[in-house]
Motif scaffolding. Structure first.
Motif, PDB file in Angstrom:
ATOM      1  N   VAL A 264     -24.544  18.997 -48.548  1.00 32.32           N
ATOM      2  CA  VAL A 264     -24.741  17.871 -49.552  1.00 32.32           C
ATOM      3  C   VAL A 264     -23.579  16.946 -49.534  1.00 32.32           C
ATOM      4  CG1 VAL A 264     -25.735  20.062 -51.201  1.00 32.32           C
ATOM      5  CG2 VAL A 264     -23.177  19.443 -51.065  1.00 32.32           C
ATOM      6  N   VAL A 265     -23.729  16.010 -50.210  1.00 32.20           N
ATOM      7  CA  VAL A 265     -22.755  14.834 -50.292  1.00 32.20           C
ATOM      8  C   VAL A 265     -22.590  14.570 -51.885  1.00 32.20           C
ATOM      9  CG1 VAL A 265     -22.228  12.580 -49.651  1.00 32.20           C
ATOM     10  CG2 VAL A 265     -23.702  13.825 -48.071  1.00 32.20           C
ATOM     11  N   ARG A 266     -23.390  13.780 -52.595  1.00 28.50           N
ATOM     12  CA  ARG A 266     -23.170  13.340 -53.700  1.00 28.50           C
ATOM     13  C   ARG A 266     -23.050  14.595 -54.883  1.00 28.50           C
ATOM     14  NH1 ARG A 266     -27.658   9.668 -55.007  1.00 28.50           N
ATOM     15  NH2 ARG A 266     -28.621  10.994 -53.687  1.00 28.50           N
ATOM     16  N   ALA A 267     -23.649  15.621 -54.521  1.00 28.32           N
ATOM     17  CA  ALA A 267     -23.748  16.760 -55.621  1.00 28.32           C
ATOM     18  C   ALA A 267     -22.320  17.423 -55.854  1.00 28.32           C
ATOM     19  CB  ALA A 267     -24.449  17.956 -54.922  1.00 28.32           C
ATOM     20  N   ILE A 268     -21.431  16.975 -54.625  1.00 22.58           N
ATOM     21  CA  ILE A 268     -20.062  17.268 -54.977  1.00 22.58           C
ATOM     22  C   ILE A 268     -19.092  16.040 -54.920  1.00 22.58           C
ATOM     23  CG2 ILE A 268     -18.173  18.679 -53.868  1.00 22.58           C
ATOM     24  CD1 ILE A 268     -19.870  20.773 -52.897  1.00 22.58           C
ATOM     25  N   THR A 269     -19.232  15.008 -54.152  1.00 21.57           N
ATOM     26  CA  THR A 269     -18.536  13.885 -54.069  1.00 21.57           C
ATOM     27  C   THR A 269     -18.367  13.261 -55.528  1.00 21.57           C
ATOM     28  OG1 THR A 269     -20.093  12.624 -53.019  1.00 21.57           O
ATOM     29  CG2 THR A 269     -18.528  13.784 -51.614  1.00 21.57           C
ATOM     30  N   ASP A 270     -19.663  13.258 -56.188  1.00 23.43           N
ATOM     31  CA  ASP A 270     -19.612  12.588 -57.438  1.00 23.43           C
ATOM     32  C   ASP A 270     -19.298  13.406 -58.418  1.00 23.43           C
ATOM     33  OD1 ASP A 270     -20.320  10.274 -55.966  1.00 23.43           O
ATOM     34  OD2 ASP A 270     -22.479  10.358 -56.775  1.00 23.43           O
ATOM     35  N   ALA A 271     -18.871  14.651 -58.218  1.00 19.65           N
ATOM     36  CA  ALA A 271     -18.473  15.515 -59.423  1.00 19.65           C
ATOM     37  C   ALA A 271     -17.106  15.449 -60.117  1.00 19.65           C
ATOM     38  CB  ALA A 271     -18.666  17.068 -58.728  1.00 19.65           C
ATOM     39  N   ALA A 272     -16.982  15.513 -61.239  1.00 17.71           N
ATOM     40  CA  ALA A 272     -15.846  15.480 -61.598  1.00 17.71           C
ATOM     41  C   ALA A 272     -14.896  16.382 -61.612  1.00 17.71           C
ATOM     42  CB  ALA A 272     -15.954  15.223 -63.548  1.00 17.71           C
ATOM     43  N   ASP A 273     -15.506  17.736 -61.360  1.00 13.42           N
ATOM     44  CA  ASP A 273     -14.822  18.934 -60.791  1.00 13.42           C
ATOM     45  C   ASP A 273     -15.604  19.494 -59.470  1.00 13.42           C
ATOM     46  OD1 ASP A 273     -13.904  21.479 -60.494  1.00 13.42           O
ATOM     47  OD2 ASP A 273     -13.577  21.952 -62.494  1.00 13.42           O
ATOM     48  N   PRO A 274     -15.056  18.943 -58.168  1.00 11.51           N
ATOM     49  CA  PRO A 274     -15.663  19.397 -57.153  1.00 11.51           C
ATOM     50  C   PRO A 274     -15.622  20.923 -56.800  1.00 11.51           C
ATOM     51  CG  PRO A 274     -14.029  17.595 -56.672  1.00 11.51           C
ATOM     52  CD  PRO A 274     -13.978  18.128 -58.114  1.00 11.51           C
ATOM     53  N   ALA A 275     -14.678  21.647 -57.299  1.00 12.60           N
ATOM     54  CA  ALA A 275     -14.628  22.992 -57.055  1.00 12.60           C
ATOM     55  C   ALA A 275     -15.820  23.971 -57.984  1.00 12.60           C
ATOM     56  CB  ALA A 275     -13.233  23.624 -57.589  1.00 12.60           C
ATOM     57  N   HIS A 276     -16.000  23.264 -59.217  1.00 13.42           N
ATOM     58  CA  HIS A 276     -16.866  23.766 -60.015  1.00 13.42           C
ATOM     59  C   HIS A 276     -18.285  23.599 -59.435  1.00 13.42           C
ATOM     60  CE1 HIS A 276     -19.856  23.706 -63.662  1.00 13.42           C
ATOM     61  NE2 HIS A 276     -19.117  24.997 -63.792  1.00 13.42           N
TER      62      HIS A 276
END
Length: 231
Positions: free
Chosen positions: A205-217
């Motif tokens: 994945v890329v944006r599913a985590i990089t665009d997240a406000a909370d990457p760990a979550h």
């Protein structure tokens, strides 16, 4: 995380840029690893070699803290200088034989595939044969991180799953299969179930985590979705 663990447990692979706009690269990769990401690849074409090597030192330190893997994209010289345990190549990059000769037997080397023919070639180059350690299938859906590249859809994911199953049935498998493989391209919580239904058990994945406000979550939610879809 060792090469063996790539084969047995790695399921969530993240590609990220240098996050220059946010200035939080170290905090981001720490959070992503803490959330359960198994491998983080720094992929940023805008970086000069010295900048990339500095960021890879940060990524290396974070990976060590969490016992995970980190990867370099495209450039074998950067992979060698940084000591990266994982090196990823595209269809138009340095060849597998050249990469293996340059980086040695201990490097984990992966390859992007975009067609049935390329999937077949990746399986034929599996660890027990030519030394390819994993491959990626995609982009499943169109994504702005790969502008101009047509989506391959879920059909290629299904093809890869069937081809791997056939190779395993023929006794060419090693560890948990002939070769680990990941689906990639536009994958997020809204469609990960479709990817698993098509036969994938590992995702990039890329944006599913990089665009997240909370990457760990975000990472934890993706892993939970993978588990739920596969059960």
């Amino acid at each position: 995380m060792s090469q063996d663990r790539l084969h047995t447990t790695a399921r969530l692979y993240l590609c990220t840029d240098a996050r220059r706009d946010r200035g939080d690269f170290e905090d981001f990769v720490d959070a992503a690893f803490a959330g359960g990401v198994d491998i983080i690849q720094l992929r940023d074409k805008s970086l000069e070699a010295a900048e990339e090597l500095e960021l890879l030192e940060v990524l290396h330190a974070a990976a060590q803290r969490h016992g995970r893997l980190w990867a370099v994209n495209d450039r074998a010289d950067i992979a060698s200088l940084s000591g990266a345990p994982v090196f990823h190549i595209g269809q138009k990059d340095i060849s597998l034989d050249a990469a293996r000769g340059f980086l040695g037997k201990d490097a984990v080397i992966g390859l992007s595939t975009h067609s049935p023919k390329q999937v077949d070639a990746a399986i034929a180059a599996s660890p027990s044969r030519k030394g390819l350690d994993y491959f990626c299938v995609g982009p499943v859906w169109a994504t702005p991180t790969k502008p101009g590249r047509a989506a391959v859809g879920l059909d290629l994911v299904r093809y890869a799953a069937q081809a791997i199953g056939q190779a395993d049935a023929e006794g060419t498998g090693k560890v948990d299969g002939v070769i680990p493989w990941f689906a990639i391209g536009g994958i997020d919580l809204s469609n990960v179930e479709q990817v698993v239904e098509a036969g994938a058990r590992r995702i990039v994945v890329v944006r599913a985590i990089t665009d997240a406000a909370d990457p760990a979550h975000a990472a934890g939610a993706l892993l939970a979705a993978l588990d739920a879809a596969a059960s």
